[in-house]
Design an enzyme around this catalytic site. Structure first.
Site, PDB file in Angstrom:
ATOM      1  N   SER A   1       1.124  -1.205  -0.128  1.00  0.00           N
ATOM      2  CA  SER A   1       0.006   0.866   0.512  1.00  0.00           C
ATOM      3  C   SER A   1       0.807   0.962  -0.419  1.00  0.00           C
ATOM      4  O   SER A   1       1.414   1.714   0.778  1.00  0.00           O
ATOM      5  CB  SER A   1      -1.478  -0.129   1.396  1.00  0.00           C
ATOM      6  OG  SER A   1      -0.550   0.416   2.460  1.00  0.00           O
TER       7      SER A   1
ATOM      8  N   HIS B   1      -3.296  -5.958   2.611  1.00  0.00           N
ATOM      9  CA  HIS B   1      -2.619  -6.997   3.272  1.00  0.00           C
ATOM     10  C   HIS B   1      -2.950  -8.366   3.568  1.00  0.00           C
ATOM     11  O   HIS B   1      -2.362  -9.287   4.585  1.00  0.00           O
ATOM     12  CB  HIS B   1      -2.066  -6.629   4.778  1.00  0.00           C
ATOM     13  CG  HIS B   1      -0.724  -5.383   4.234  1.00  0.00           C
ATOM     14  ND1 HIS B   1      -0.263  -4.623   5.303  1.00  0.00           N
ATOM     15  CD2 HIS B   1      -0.267  -4.804   3.300  1.00  0.00           C
ATOM     16  CE1 HIS B   1       0.020  -3.614   4.907  1.00  0.00           C
ATOM     17  NE2 HIS B   1       0.385  -3.899   3.236  1.00  0.00           N
TER      18      HIS B   1
ATOM     19  N   GLU C   1      -4.134  -2.121   9.090  1.00  0.00           N
ATOM     20  CA  GLU C   1      -3.202  -2.535  10.776  1.00  0.00           C
ATOM     21  C   GLU C   1      -4.137  -2.177  11.731  1.00  0.00           C
ATOM     22  O   GLU C   1      -4.906  -1.067  11.906  1.00  0.00           O
ATOM     23  CB  GLU C   1      -2.417  -2.291  10.222  1.00  0.00           C
ATOM     24  CG  GLU C   1      -1.586  -2.409   9.601  1.00  0.00           C
ATOM     25  CD  GLU C   1      -0.202  -1.621   9.009  1.00  0.00           C
ATOM     26  OE1 GLU C   1       0.214  -1.360   9.749  1.00  0.00           O
ATOM     27  OE2 GLU C   1       0.189  -1.696   7.678  1.00  0.00           O
TER      28      GLU C   1
ATOM     29  N   GLU D   1       1.203  -8.667   7.325  1.00  0.00           N
ATOM     30  CA  GLU D   1       1.765  -9.124   8.137  1.00  0.00           C
ATOM     31  C   GLU D   1       1.691  -9.539   9.363  1.00  0.00           C
ATOM     32  O   GLU D   1       2.320  -9.269  10.686  1.00  0.00           O
ATOM     33  CB  GLU D   1       2.086  -6.748   8.533  1.00  0.00           C
ATOM     34  CG  GLU D   1       2.147  -6.660   7.779  1.00  0.00           C
ATOM     35  CD  GLU D   1       1.899  -4.801   7.677  1.00  0.00           C
ATOM     36  OE1 GLU D   1       1.998  -4.275   9.087  1.00  0.00           O
ATOM     37  OE2 GLU D   1       2.643  -4.399   6.506  1.00  0.00           O
TER      38      GLU D   1
ATOM     39  N   ASP E   1      -3.450   1.667  11.930  1.00  0.00           N
ATOM     40  CA  ASP E   1      -3.072   2.143  10.398  1.00  0.00           C
ATOM     41  C   ASP E   1      -4.524   2.138   9.521  1.00  0.00           C
ATOM     42  O   ASP E   1      -4.144   0.810   8.722  1.00  0.00           O
ATOM     43  CB  ASP E   1      -2.097   1.665   9.551  1.00  0.00           C
ATOM     44  CG  ASP E   1      -1.802   2.309   8.680  1.00  0.00           C
ATOM     45  OD1 ASP E   1      -2.338   3.484   7.666  1.00  0.00           O
ATOM     46  OD2 ASP E   1      -0.894   1.643   7.680  1.00  0.00           O
TER      47      ASP E   1
ATOM     48  N   GLU F   1      -2.735   6.112  11.741  1.00  0.00           N
ATOM     49  CA  GLU F   1      -1.713   7.016  10.874  1.00  0.00           C
ATOM     50  C   GLU F   1      -2.513   6.677   9.459  1.00  0.00           C
ATOM     51  O   GLU F   1      -3.548   5.774   9.113  1.00  0.00           O
ATOM     52  CB  GLU F   1      -0.654   5.895  11.096  1.00  0.00           C
ATOM     53  CG  GLU F   1       0.465   5.501   9.669  1.00  0.00           C
ATOM     54  CD  GLU F   1       0.931   3.826   9.570  1.00  0.00           C
ATOM     55  OE1 GLU F   1       1.374   3.554  10.695  1.00  0.00           O
ATOM     56  OE2 GLU F   1       1.511   3.777   8.294  1.00  0.00           O
TER      57      GLU F   1
ATOM     58  N   ASP G   1       2.111   8.717   6.742  1.00  0.00           N
ATOM     59  CA  ASP G   1       2.919   7.443   6.183  1.00  0.00           C
ATOM     60  C   ASP G   1       2.763   7.697   4.066  1.00  0.00           C
ATOM     61  O   ASP G   1       3.567   8.225   3.764  1.00  0.00           O
ATOM     62  CB  ASP G   1       2.212   6.281   6.435  1.00  0.00           C
ATOM     63  CG  ASP G   1       2.990   5.142   5.531  1.00  0.00           C
ATOM     64  OD1 ASP G   1       3.724   5.002   4.997  1.00  0.00           O
ATOM     65  OD2 ASP G   1       2.509   3.882   5.583  1.00  0.00           O
TER      66      ASP G   1
ATOM     67  N   LYS H   1      10.031   4.922   6.827  1.00  0.00           N
ATOM     68  CA  LYS H   1      10.262   3.764   5.905  1.00  0.00           C
ATOM     69  C   LYS H   1      11.694   4.294   5.022  1.00  0.00           C
ATOM     70  O   LYS H   1      11.631   5.123   4.063  1.00  0.00           O
ATOM     71  CB  LYS H   1       9.186   3.239   5.177  1.00  0.00           C
ATOM     72  CG  LYS H   1       8.106   2.797   5.813  1.00  0.00           C
ATOM     73  CD  LYS H   1       7.036   2.396   4.747  1.00  0.00           C
ATOM     74  CE  LYS H   1       5.869   2.498   5.653  1.00  0.00           C
ATOM     75  NZ  LYS H   1       4.509   2.391   4.919  1.00  0.00           N
TER      76      LYS H   1
ATOM     77  N   HIS I   1       8.874  -1.241   9.003  1.00  0.00           N
ATOM     78  CA  HIS I   1       9.066  -2.114   8.404  1.00  0.00           C
ATOM     79  C   HIS I   1       7.598  -2.332   6.981  1.00  0.00           C
ATOM     80  O   HIS I   1       7.279  -0.791   6.706  1.00  0.00           O
ATOM     81  CB  HIS I   1       8.578  -3.792   8.741  1.00  0.00           C
ATOM     82  CG  HIS I   1       6.859  -4.230   9.038  1.00  0.00           C
ATOM     83  ND1 HIS I   1       6.237  -4.924   9.224  1.00  0.00           N
ATOM     84  CD2 HIS I   1       6.097  -2.894   9.796  1.00  0.00           C
ATOM     85  CE1 HIS I   1       5.558  -4.949   9.252  1.00  0.00           C
ATOM     86  NE2 HIS I   1       5.300  -3.790   9.911  1.00  0.00           N
TER      87      HIS I   1
ATOM     88  N   LYS J   1       7.423  -0.175  14.470  1.00  0.00           N
ATOM     89  CA  LYS J   1       6.298  -1.482  13.891  1.00  0.00           C
ATOM     90  C   LYS J   1       6.945  -2.002  13.146  1.00  0.00           C
ATOM     91  O   LYS J   1       7.427  -1.585  11.827  1.00  0.00           O
ATOM     92  CB  LYS J   1       5.074  -0.561  13.568  1.00  0.00           C
ATOM     93  CG  LYS J   1       5.352  -0.433  12.143  1.00  0.00           C
ATOM     94  CD  LYS J   1       3.611  -0.141  11.586  1.00  0.00           C
ATOM     95  CE  LYS J   1       3.383   0.677  10.026  1.00  0.00           C
ATOM     96  NZ  LYS J   1       2.048   0.905   9.465  1.00  0.00           N
TER      97      LYS J   1
HETATM   98  P1  PGA Z   1       3.017  -1.440   3.241  1.00  0.00           P
HETATM   99  O1  PGA Z   1       2.226  -1.190   4.141  1.00  0.00           O
HETATM  100  O2  PGA Z   1       4.388  -1.828   3.212  1.00  0.00           O
HETATM  101  O3  PGA Z   1       2.671  -1.734   2.340  1.00  0.00           O
HETATM  102  O4  PGA Z   1       2.986  -0.430   1.982  1.00  0.00           O
HETATM  103  C1  PGA Z   1       3.004  -0.486   5.705  1.00  0.00           C
HETATM  104  C2  PGA Z   1       1.920   1.075   5.792  1.00  0.00           C
HETATM  105  O5  PGA Z   1       1.207   0.703   5.122  1.00  0.00           O
HETATM  106  O6  PGA Z   1       2.090   0.943   7.034  1.00  0.00           O
HETATM  107 ZN    ZN Z   2       0.639   2.981   6.556  1.00  0.00          ZN
END
Ligand code: PGA
Ligand code: ZN
Length: 420
Positions: free
Chosen positions: A43, A157, A166, A207, A245, A286, A313, A338, A366, A389
């Site tokens: 995402s 996911h 999440e 995840e 999230d 988030e 994010d 990230k 991650h 996270k």
């Molecule tokens: P992604 O999602 O690693 O699939 O982009 C993680 C997030 O949205 O925090």
């Molecule tokens: Zn995110």
């Protein structure tokens, strides 16, 4: 001082979702060999540094990375081999200049970030220091971060009907890293029992969180509170709190949020979050709204910042310039971090410095596609940001990071918990 690069080599390996990614090895003049595994998201934010994929339908459905591997073994290796650099900053800027685009689309951010991470690790090994120490800015106290365990997966996911991506449990009240990891594992086990008792599936999402067939976020939040209590913890900031999230960009269509069977405006969505925050011990949210919904994000921040942390994010993509814009606008109060969103370790540290200067929190993260590399555990400690996270307390690529944090705690006496 400085260091000399004598070799750079990449290989195509698999990530935790069975898609190709890169493992990069950097060799230094003193004989140091350091390796890094490159993570990959699902995402993703539209402004992220560009991950280079081959697009050859005959290999991995087009997701092969032989082009990126070739760029490391060819152009990048030729540019770095035999050269002496003062520090990581100089090496990273050499990579940025060599790529020549503003989003690393020519050589591939997956190629560039693998070299940057391996070089950073190489410098630590060569200096005889733990990686977190070489990532620690001089004006920052290193600290063990509060782990955010993603125990229920939805969105892109997981194949269930849950639109929110999440649902995390965060042991904010734990006294140590080891106790926080224990709390996460015990809540996860309690949640599994609850789901089984209700006849809900306990299969896992990308995840490592459970992916039960539940549609309403309130139902998941109710189960999380029950799981926290039945594991013997207090729901809330003194014990185990909840972080969300929703990754709202994924359910934003034609100017509205298509979520849990409803079509909601930005303001309806904000009201929904206010209700969730009033009813459940949510401490952090988030990507509550979509990445392009800047006005909505400013209003979300105005209405909720006195009660919870608002993390950006997809809208911020670890980009120092975009984070500076959000700070000026008053959208969000924290940034997700990230390394592969921006593409070098140096720019990641810069993004975190921009946050610190504005009093913004940061959560190191991650990706949903991971390797066994534990780089982000050290990044979280060295940056002193206080939050990380890395998915569920299950599946090797997720627990590798949490286990690394427990090992760091055992080796050093460092403070644990949120920064500031
Ligand atoms: P992604 O999602 O690693 O699939 O982009 C993680 C997030 O949205 O925090
Ligand atoms: Zn995110």
């Amino acid at each position: 001082m400085g260091f000399t690069v004598t070799g750079v080599k990449a290989v195509e390996i698999l990530d935790s979702r069975s898609r190709p990614t890169l493992a990069v090895t950097v060799t230094l003049g003193d004989g140091t060999v350091a390796r890094a595994g490159v993570p990959s998201g699902a995402s993703t934010g539209s402004q992220e540094a560009v991950e280079l994929r081959d697009g050859d339908p005959k290999r991995f459905g087009g997701s092969g990375v032989l082009g990126a591997v070739g760029n490391v073994n060819g152009e990048i290796a030729e540019a770095l081999r035999g050269r002496t650099f003062t520090d990581l900053d100089e090496l990273d800027h050499t990579l940025i200049d060599l790529d020549g685009t503003d989003n690393k689309s020519r050589l591939g951010a997956n190629a560039v970030v693998g070299v940057s991470m391996a070089a950073a690790r190489g410098l630590a090994i060569a200096a005889g220091l733990p990686l977190w120490q070489t990532l620690n800015p001089t004006d920052v106290t290193p600290r063990l971060p509060v782990p955010h365990f993603n125990v229920v997966n939805g969105g892109v996911h997981a194949p269930n009907d849950l639109d929110f991506q999440e649902f995390m449990v965060a042991p904010l009240g734990a006294p140590t890293m080891a106790e926080a990891v224990r709390a996460g594992a015990e809540v996860y086990a309690a949640l599994r029992s609850l789901l089984m008792g209700k006849g809900l599936a306990t299969g896992l999402g990308d995840e490592g969180g459970f992916a039960p067939q539940i549609g309403q976020p309130e139902e998941v939040l109710g189960l999380l509170v029950q799981a926290i209590e039945s594991a013997g913890y207090q729901p809330g900031r003194d014990g185990v709190a909840i972080a969300l999230d929703p990754a709202a960009s994924e359910f934003y269509r034609d100017g509205a949020y298509q979520v849990a069977g409803e079509t909601l405006s930005s303001d309806d969505m904000i009201t929904r979050y206010e209700e969730l925050v009033a009813a459940f011990p949510v401490w952090s949210l988030e990507d509550g709204l979509a990445e392009g919904d800047w006005d909505g994000n400013v209003r979300l921040t105005e209405r909720l910042a006195d009660r919870i942390q608002l993390v950006g994010d997809d809208n911020l993509v670890t980009n120092p310039a975009i984070i500076a814009k959000a700070i000026a606008l008053g959208a969000d109060t924290a940034a997700l971090i990230k390394v592969n969103q921006i593409g070098t370790v140096t720019e990641t540290l810069e993004a975190m410095a921009v946050c610190r200067a504005a009093g913004w929190a940061q959560m190191v993260s991650h990706r949903s596609g991971e390797t066994e590399d534990t780089f982000i555990a050290d990044l979280a400690v060295g940056s002193g940001c206080g939050q990380l996270k890395s998915g569920a307390p299950a599946r090797g690529e997720r627990v590798a990071k949490y286990n690394r944090l427990v090992e760091i705690e055992t080796a050093e006496s460092l403070p644990f918990g949120l920064a500031g």
